[in-house]
Design an enzyme around this catalytic site. Structure first.
Site, PDB file in Angstrom:
ATOM      1  N   HIS A 133      28.326 113.888   9.133  1.00  0.00           N
ATOM      2  CA  HIS A 133      29.537 114.693   9.000  1.00  0.00           C
ATOM      3  C   HIS A 133      30.580 113.847   8.290  1.00  0.00           C
ATOM      4  O   HIS A 133      30.697 112.644   8.538  1.00  0.00           O
ATOM      5  CB  HIS A 133      30.055 115.130  10.373  1.00  0.00           C
ATOM      6  CG  HIS A 133      30.970 116.309  10.281  1.00  0.00           C
ATOM      7  ND1 HIS A 133      32.309 116.185   9.957  1.00  0.00           N
ATOM      8  CD2 HIS A 133      30.738 117.645  10.433  1.00  0.00           C
ATOM      9  CE1 HIS A 133      32.856 117.385   9.924  1.00  0.00           C
ATOM     10  NE2 HIS A 133      31.930 118.286  10.203  1.00  0.00           N
ATOM     11  N   HIS A 134      31.354 114.477   7.383  1.00  0.00           N
ATOM     12  CA  HIS A 134      32.310 113.715   6.577  1.00  0.00           C
ATOM     13  C   HIS A 134      33.405 113.089   7.435  1.00  0.00           C
ATOM     14  O   HIS A 134      34.062 112.133   7.021  1.00  0.00           O
ATOM     15  CB  HIS A 134      32.933 114.609   5.503  1.00  0.00           C
ATOM     16  CG  HIS A 134      33.298 113.876   4.249  1.00  0.00           C
ATOM     17  ND1 HIS A 134      33.981 112.670   4.253  1.00  0.00           N
ATOM     18  CD2 HIS A 134      33.083 114.164   2.941  1.00  0.00           C
ATOM     19  CE1 HIS A 134      34.167 112.260   3.017  1.00  0.00           C
ATOM     20  NE2 HIS A 134      33.626 113.143   2.200  1.00  0.00           N
ATOM     21  N   SER A 135      33.603 113.597   8.641  1.00  0.00           N
ATOM     22  CA  SER A 135      34.610 113.015   9.522  1.00  0.00           C
ATOM     23  C   SER A 135      34.242 111.600   9.957  1.00  0.00           C
ATOM     24  O   SER A 135      35.107 110.831  10.372  1.00  0.00           O
ATOM     25  CB  SER A 135      34.824 113.901  10.754  1.00  0.00           C
ATOM     26  OG  SER A 135      33.609 114.113  11.442  1.00  0.00           O
ATOM     27  N   ASN A 324      38.042 107.690   6.738  1.00  0.00           N
ATOM     28  CA  ASN A 324      38.389 108.545   5.603  1.00  0.00           C
ATOM     29  C   ASN A 324      39.768 108.172   5.085  1.00  0.00           C
ATOM     30  O   ASN A 324      40.740 108.927   5.243  1.00  0.00           O
ATOM     31  CB  ASN A 324      38.355 110.012   6.032  1.00  0.00           C
ATOM     32  CG  ASN A 324      36.942 110.532   6.206  1.00  0.00           C
ATOM     33  OD1 ASN A 324      36.233 110.804   5.233  1.00  0.00           O
ATOM     34  ND2 ASN A 324      36.515 110.652   7.460  1.00  0.00           N
TER      35      ASN A 324
END
Length: 475
Positions: A133-135, A324
């Site tokens: 997941h990009h999180s 991120n």
């Protein structure tokens, strides 16, 4: 294990929102067959060292909660019938990865999985797919993780601390002028332009979130594009050729990549607007005038841009932090046919120089951070997603290892990062590795049924630019 909690960063909160739900897919080609037991053993020894990979999201998506990890649940080794695949290894891998975009990650456990495909393709003997997941982290973070798990193929004892060049942010050039009055006027002029550019960029950012949309083109996705399955394709080109163009045109690598992207998208769109000329190979200018075509471009916000050892990135006060820590700028692409391919490079250099002289990226990140405090995470995520929906594409470039690397005796042939869950029909990712540049495309096949043609145009645009420089004696 104690259930320690840690808040998500602003961009991580955006990426896990219900209206977005971004996932990263990193496809890694190996030069040998993959041994699943080796992968499992490596994970059992290393997952516990990385908090994100043994943490799950809280129910409200605001915090990371440490949890126990059963590694076997996160590694998938599907049964593959060689007779069924035949000679179409690429087709099987493409279909398999596309099917991953149909099923969300299980939020009751850590948000990652690894898929081992012992299928021969034209570039590799086997393919590994890392879905996260990009999180969990951005491209810089994921490459640092890969580096922590690999070693130089030529020297198995070397852990790659020097395999990626140390990068620093460009300092403002010193004028070095004897005339102090002229220096003062230049400084004042530069400051005024910086303020003006920033104001214009912020007004356009707000307008795009509210109403300003790109022109509907054959590359523009519809309202449901974010939930549609995606397909992934990549093409490998010479990094040395890109560097030759960079040096000859006095540009940056990013300037060259933006120029190549503008050229290839222009050529592709021209073909789509008049397919009847496709058979004889002639493509007159069929592009309508006044196309508004914008691309989001990711910007690393870390004060230290070079890759650091994973332990350093995980440190609380690190200047090259894990997570991120990036923002974006919006690039207005010039879509049109040029008889001279170098014109695309000159346009991209001008666009990038203008965007570098603005605080767009830093303020966009600040707006997201403040928006979550004032409007709430969900409303802020919807505004962010409206900006994505109202633009056409997004491009990203990540620096990879300069030398070939291996994972526990498995030499890596290529690394192709990409994403899905985005409200656009096209994403373009670049990653350099061992003297090559991998161009990765994520597409909505209902909008772009022939992405291989986009890859062809990328390759042809690079060749045309190099040929034009050779013809003029600039190389």
């Amino acid at each position: 294990m104690t259930n320690e909690e840690e808040p998500l960063s602003p961009m991580a909160r955006v990426f896990q929102s219900p209206c977005i739900d971004y996932c990263a897919v990193t496809t890694i080609g190996f030069k040998t067959k993959i041994k699943p037991d080796v992968v499992l053993d490596a994970l059992k020894h290393n997952v516990s060292k990385h908090p994100r990979f043994h943490s799950k999201l809280s129910d409200n998506g605001a915090k990371w909660i440490e949890t126990e990890v059963n590694v076997e649940e996160h590694v998938v080794v599907p049964y593959i019938d060689p007779e069924e695949i035949g000679e179409d290894g690429e087709g099987f891998v493409d279909d398999y990865i596309s099917r991953l975009t149909w099923s969300p990650l299980d939020r009751s456990r850590p948000l990652w999985d690894i898929h081992i495909l012992n299928v021969k393709t034209s570039e590799a003997e086997a393919v590994g797919v890392i879905r996260t997941h990009h999180s969990l982290g951005d491209g810089t973070s994921m490459i640092s993780l890969i580096l922590a798990c690999t070693h130089k193929t030529s020297d198995p004892t070397n852990k790659l601390s020097t395999s990626i060049p140390s990068l620093k942010r460009r300092q403002t050039a010193s004028y070095n002028l004897r005339n102090e009055r002229w220096f003062l006027f230049s400084t004042i002029g530069s400051t005024v332009r910086l303020i003006w550019n920033t104001i214009v960029d912020m007004l356009l950012l707000v307008a795009t979130m509210l109403f300003l949309k790109d022109t509907e083109t054959p590359l523009k996705g519809g309202p449901d594009v974010g939930s549609n399955p995606k397909r992934f394709y990549h093409r490998t080109v010479s990094l040395d050729d890109i560097k030759l163009i960079k040096n000859a045109m006095n540009m940056t690598i990013n300037d060259v990549l933006v120029g190549i992207t503008q050229a290839s998208l222009s050529r592709y769109l021209n073909q789509q607007y008049d397919k009847k000329n496709e058979e004889d190979g002639s493509y007159p200018n069929n592009l309508p005038g006044g196309i508004r075509f914008r691309a989001g471009c990711t910007v690393n916000l870390r004060s230290e841009m070079g890759f650091k050892p994973l332990a350093d990135m995980m440190a609380k006060d690190s200047k090259g932090r894990w997570g991120n820590y990036f923002s974006f700028i919006t690039l207005p692409f010039s879509i049109g046919l040029q008889t001279d391919p170098l014109v695309y490079l000159k346009i991209s250099k001008s666009i990038m120089a203008r965007k570098k002289h603005s605080y767009h990226a830093a303020l966009a990140y600040l707006i997201i951070k403040l928006g979550q405090k004032v409007l709430g995470a969900e409303v802020t995520a919807r505004l962010f997603n409206r900006h994505v929906m109202n633009t056409t594409t997004c491009i990203s470039n990540v620096v990879g290892p300069m030398e070939e690397i291996s994972f526990r005796g498995h030499p890596i042939a290529y690394i192709a990062p990409s994403c899905y869950g985005h409200s656009q029909a096209l994403l373009v990712h670049f990653l350099s590795y061992a003297g090559k540049m991998t161009i990765s495309l994520a597409v909505d096949p209902t909008v772009i049924p022939d992405p291989h043609k986009l890859c062809d145009e990328m390759e042809e645009s690079l060749k045309a630019m190099k040929a034009a420089l050779l013809e003029r004696g600039l190389l």
